[in-house]
Design a protein around this motif. Structure first.
Motif, short mmCIF file in Angstrom:
data_model
loop_
_atom_site.label_atom_id
_atom_site.label_comp_id
_atom_site.label_asym_id
_atom_site.label_seq_id
_atom_site.Cartn_x
_atom_site.Cartn_y
_atom_site.Cartn_z
N GLU B 95 0.83 -1.21 0.00
CA GLU B 95 0.00 0.00 0.00
C GLU B 95 0.86 1.26 0.00
OE1 GLU B 95 -2.99 -0.83 -0.96
OE2 GLU B 95 -4.17 -0.19 0.78
N ASN B 96 1.54 1.47 -1.09
CA ASN B 96 2.44 2.63 -1.21
C ASN B 96 2.11 3.27 -2.54
OD1 ASN B 96 4.81 3.98 -2.33
ND2 ASN B 96 5.85 3.32 -0.45
N LEU B 97 1.62 4.51 -2.51
CA LEU B 97 1.09 5.13 -3.73
C LEU B 97 2.15 5.25 -4.81
CD1 LEU B 97 -1.18 6.41 -5.32
CD2 LEU B 97 -0.64 8.61 -4.24
N ALA B 98 3.36 5.71 -4.44
CA ALA B 98 4.40 5.88 -5.45
C ALA B 98 4.75 4.55 -6.10
CB ALA B 98 5.65 6.50 -4.81
N MET B 99 4.81 3.50 -5.27
CA MET B 99 5.11 2.17 -5.80
C MET B 99 4.00 1.70 -6.74
SD MET B 99 5.82 -1.29 -3.61
CE MET B 99 7.04 -0.51 -2.54
N LYS B 100 2.75 1.91 -6.32
CA LYS B 100 1.63 1.47 -7.18
C LYS B 100 1.61 2.27 -8.48
CE LYS B 100 -1.49 -0.69 -3.98
NZ LYS B 100 -1.96 -2.07 -3.99
N GLN B 101 1.88 3.58 -8.38
CA GLN B 101 1.86 4.40 -9.60
C GLN B 101 2.91 3.91 -10.59
OE1 GLN B 101 2.21 8.34 -7.90
NE2 GLN B 101 -0.01 8.71 -8.13
N ALA B 102 4.09 3.58 -10.07
CA ALA B 102 5.15 3.07 -10.95
C ALA B 102 4.75 1.72 -11.55
CB ALA B 102 6.46 2.95 -10.16
N LEU B 103 4.13 0.90 -10.72
CA LEU B 103 3.69 -0.43 -11.20
C LEU B 103 2.64 -0.29 -12.29
CD1 LEU B 103 3.61 -3.54 -10.93
CD2 LEU B 103 1.97 -3.25 -9.06
N TYR B 104 1.68 0.61 -12.10
CA TYR B 104 0.62 0.77 -13.11
C TYR B 104 1.16 1.44 -14.38
CZ TYR B 104 -3.08 -1.22 -10.34
OH TYR B 104 -3.85 -2.11 -9.64
N HIS B 105 2.19 2.27 -14.21
CA HIS B 105 2.83 2.83 -15.39
C HIS B 105 3.38 1.70 -16.26
CE1 HIS B 105 5.16 5.53 -17.90
NE2 HIS B 105 6.24 4.81 -17.66
N ARG B 106 4.03 0.73 -15.59
CA ARG B 106 4.63 -0.38 -16.34
C ARG B 106 3.56 -1.34 -16.85
NH1 ARG B 106 9.08 -4.51 -14.41
NH2 ARG B 106 9.22 -5.72 -16.35
N LEU B 107 2.61 -1.67 -15.99
CA LEU B 107 1.53 -2.59 -16.43
C LEU B 107 0.78 -1.99 -17.61
CD1 LEU B 107 0.04 -3.75 -12.97
CD2 LEU B 107 1.41 -5.12 -14.57
N GLY B 108 0.60 -0.68 -17.57
CA GLY B 108 -0.12 -0.01 -18.65
C GLY B 108 0.53 -0.21 -20.00
N ARG B 109 1.82 -0.47 -20.00
CA ARG B 109 2.55 -0.69 -21.26
C ARG B 109 2.63 -2.15 -21.66
NH1 ARG B 109 7.72 3.50 -21.13
NH2 ARG B 109 6.43 5.37 -21.39
N ILE B 110 2.72 -3.03 -20.69
CA ILE B 110 3.00 -4.44 -21.04
C ILE B 110 1.75 -5.32 -21.03
CG2 ILE B 110 5.39 -4.29 -20.21
CD1 ILE B 110 4.59 -5.78 -17.69
N VAL B 111 0.64 -4.82 -20.52
CA VAL B 111 -0.59 -5.63 -20.50
C VAL B 111 -1.53 -5.13 -21.61
CG1 VAL B 111 -2.62 -6.30 -19.15
CG2 VAL B 111 -0.40 -5.98 -18.01
N PRO B 112 -1.99 -6.04 -22.48
CA PRO B 112 -2.90 -5.62 -23.56
C PRO B 112 -4.08 -4.82 -23.01
CG PRO B 112 -2.29 -7.93 -23.82
CD PRO B 112 -1.73 -7.49 -22.50
N GLU B 113 -4.54 -3.86 -23.79
CA GLU B 113 -5.51 -2.89 -23.27
C GLU B 113 -6.88 -3.49 -23.00
OE1 GLU B 113 -4.90 0.74 -25.52
OE2 GLU B 113 -6.36 1.71 -24.20
N ASN B 114 -7.16 -4.67 -23.51
CA ASN B 114 -8.49 -5.27 -23.24
C ASN B 114 -8.44 -6.22 -22.04
OD1 ASN B 114 -7.03 -7.31 -24.41
ND2 ASN B 114 -8.76 -8.10 -25.62
N VAL B 115 -7.32 -6.20 -21.30
CA VAL B 115 -7.22 -7.01 -20.08
C VAL B 115 -7.44 -6.08 -18.88
CG1 VAL B 115 -5.72 -8.41 -18.62
CG2 VAL B 115 -5.68 -8.69 -21.13
N VAL B 116 -8.44 -6.40 -18.08
CA VAL B 116 -8.76 -5.57 -16.92
C VAL B 116 -7.79 -5.87 -15.78
CG1 VAL B 116 -10.52 -5.06 -15.17
CG2 VAL B 116 -11.18 -5.33 -17.58
N ILE B 117 -7.38 -4.81 -15.08
CA ILE B 117 -6.48 -4.93 -13.93
C ILE B 117 -7.24 -4.45 -12.70
CG2 ILE B 117 -4.28 -4.20 -12.91
CD1 ILE B 117 -3.35 -3.51 -15.79
N GLY B 118 -7.38 -5.32 -11.70
CA GLY B 118 -8.09 -4.96 -10.47
C GLY B 118 -7.10 -4.80 -9.33
N SER B 119 -7.25 -3.73 -8.57
CA SER B 119 -6.34 -3.48 -7.44
C SER B 119 -7.00 -3.85 -6.12
CB SER B 119 -5.93 -2.01 -7.40
OG SER B 119 -5.16 -1.78 -6.23
#
Lengths: 317, 317
Positions: B95-119
């Motif tokens: 539960e660390n915002l900076a860490m999650k933001q960095a993770l979603y930045h990366r996931l946003g690039r490597i996960v196809p856009e039609n795959v849903v990501i739930g936090s």
């Protein structure tokens, strides 16, 4: 000893013909007591019998005490006759202070002084109810939770003029009679359980008022989230066990700052060292020498049992 | 349709090796999915496997889906490899915002856009988490309740840049995957269930701080009072059904003034006509054409089942 041995009580009088008085009568009958119910108004008897018949279905499924029978109920409309021979009196009259004060004035005269009288009141204080009673020493709060024939909780506390021995006696008697007594530390409005429920309820109303949730959302959240766990562990031990070896100390030291977050509209108390220690010591006392992993495993077994039982009950015709 | 049919998903990736990530992995495995778990640190794997083994005991007792197996778990330490081929991603990073933001930045690039990501986040908002994500449309909150392998609740809401269709998809997917989704109306801190629990918790802390109750008293009250009923009926329907034919309308019209009583330290909202109507209409909608007496009887059957199941689970060795 001033009061009789709680295990020697065989006859209970229940005052009141509503859902609470009826629920109490059904409970005591199911535990094998002779029960005399006082109904102020003869016209109440039909509805009263229906309450008992409904409760009896559940009480039978939970298991009746040997010899328990609805036939051991006597319904009377004369208060003197109703209290004669009672070893304990459960009062569930309407929530009207003047009416209760008059009732306790009369009970104080016609009930022997070594017979404890417990009040089902949810909103009044015993100090006020016993104000006009000439023998207030044996008058206590014995507050059930609805439906009273199913939920085990009874909150017990005396008023200013209650004999502490009567409070102790009531706790022991309710336990013998199959209830889960909570011996309250102080007379406070709403007692413990209703205060907790009311806090949750007020936040629920805030969310509905703000369009953040519907009543259905509130219930989905409770039924599928906290409730199945809360049956097995209250909120204190749930946090204690969820934090592993560190227990409540870890919870408060780590999540204490969250008390400042706007997670409800409702203000949290200051987390002083004293409050922290009371929480930690209290949880450690309950845990005793049990290992947190064993408590977590037991919690899981109980949640599984509850979920499986619920599924079966919902699938039943 | 932008997103795949929720029933067609066979492979899920769970990010995070802690109790929440491990609990989610166990849940998806038990529902018959292939699961890839991403653990940031190889050293976590021992503890992670223990979490799964523990959860599996309960999940087996609840009933596994056909073909479900712990052998269908793959543990990887490379994020690109972890998300490859996933039909859904459950993120349970710290539960660390900076860490999650960095993770979603990366996931946003490597996960196809039609795959849903739930936090799984319990304390952060998706609007903040998705701030640096280039493909935020499919990022949603999917917040479980602890323990996540047992409690059915998942609270679902999007951030400002989330595609509403992704939120709908997540609700449907979680339902297919055996969870009880709560589709939130707005992004609010603490979501619904934690806010309700937190309100109760704050009042509990007040009582302990004031010497009115111990942690043990709090738990006795909850476990024996509201909890067994709340498993069957949330607080809204509990009040609705307890008030008989009058339902929630009777409750609010009769007990509304009690919102002004000092039954908690926590302030209630003004009971406006609009709030009253939302509560009443909401309960009536849930009740549908069921009679209150039938709902009360069903509640009683369920409480009986829960109490009997609990007793059996507590008596078991």
């Amino acid at each position: 000893m001033k009061y009789p041995d709680p295990t020697s009580i065989t006859r209970v009088t229940s005052i009141g013909g509503g859902p609470i008085g009826g629920g109490w009568a059904a409970h005591f009958l199911a535990r094998g007591y002779d029960v005399t119910s006082y109904l102020h108004d003869r016209a109440e008897e039909g509805a009263f019998r229906t309450i008992l018949d409904t409760a009896w279905i559940s009480l039978t499924a939970l298991g009746l005490a040997p010899g328990a029978s609805l036939d051991r109920l006597r319904v009377v409309h004369d208060l003197d006759a109703a209290v004669a021979g009672a070893g304990f009196i459960q009062e569930s009259a309407p929530e009207n202070l003047a009416m209760k004060q008059a009732l306790y004035h009369r009970l104080g005269r016609i009930v022997p002084e070594n017979v404890v009288i417990g009040s089902s009141t949810s909103g009044l204080m015993m100090t006020d109810i016993q104000a006009n009673c000439e023998t207030p020493g044996r008058t206590v709060i014995g507050h059930p939770f609805n439906p009273p024939y199913l939920l085990p909780l009874v909150e017990i506390v005396g008023g200013e003029r209650t004999d502490p021995a009567a409070v102790e006696w009531a706790g022991e008697f309710y336990r013998v009679a199959g209830k889960a007594p909570l011996m309250m530390k102080k007379e406070i409005p709403g007692f413990v359980a209703t205060r907790l429920q009311e806090a949750l309820w007020r936040e629920a109303l805030h969310m509905v008022a703000n369009g953040e949730a519907t009543p259905e959302d509130i219930d989905i959240a409770l039924m599928n989230g906290p409730a199945p766990r809360m049956v097995s562990q209250g909120q204190c031990m749930a946090f204690h066990v969820a934090c592993g070896a560190g227990g409540m100390a870890t919870n408060l030291d780590q999540f204490g700052p969250a008390l400042k977050l706007p997670w409800t509209r409702l203000e949290a108390p200051e987390l002083t060292q004293e409050l922290r220690d009371r929480m930690v010591d209290g949880c450690n006392a309950v845990a005793g020498d049990r290992h947190f992993a064993d408590m977590a495993a037991q919690r899981d077994r109980e949640i599984v049992a509850v979920l499986n039982a619920l599924r079966a009950a919902r699938e039943a015709p």
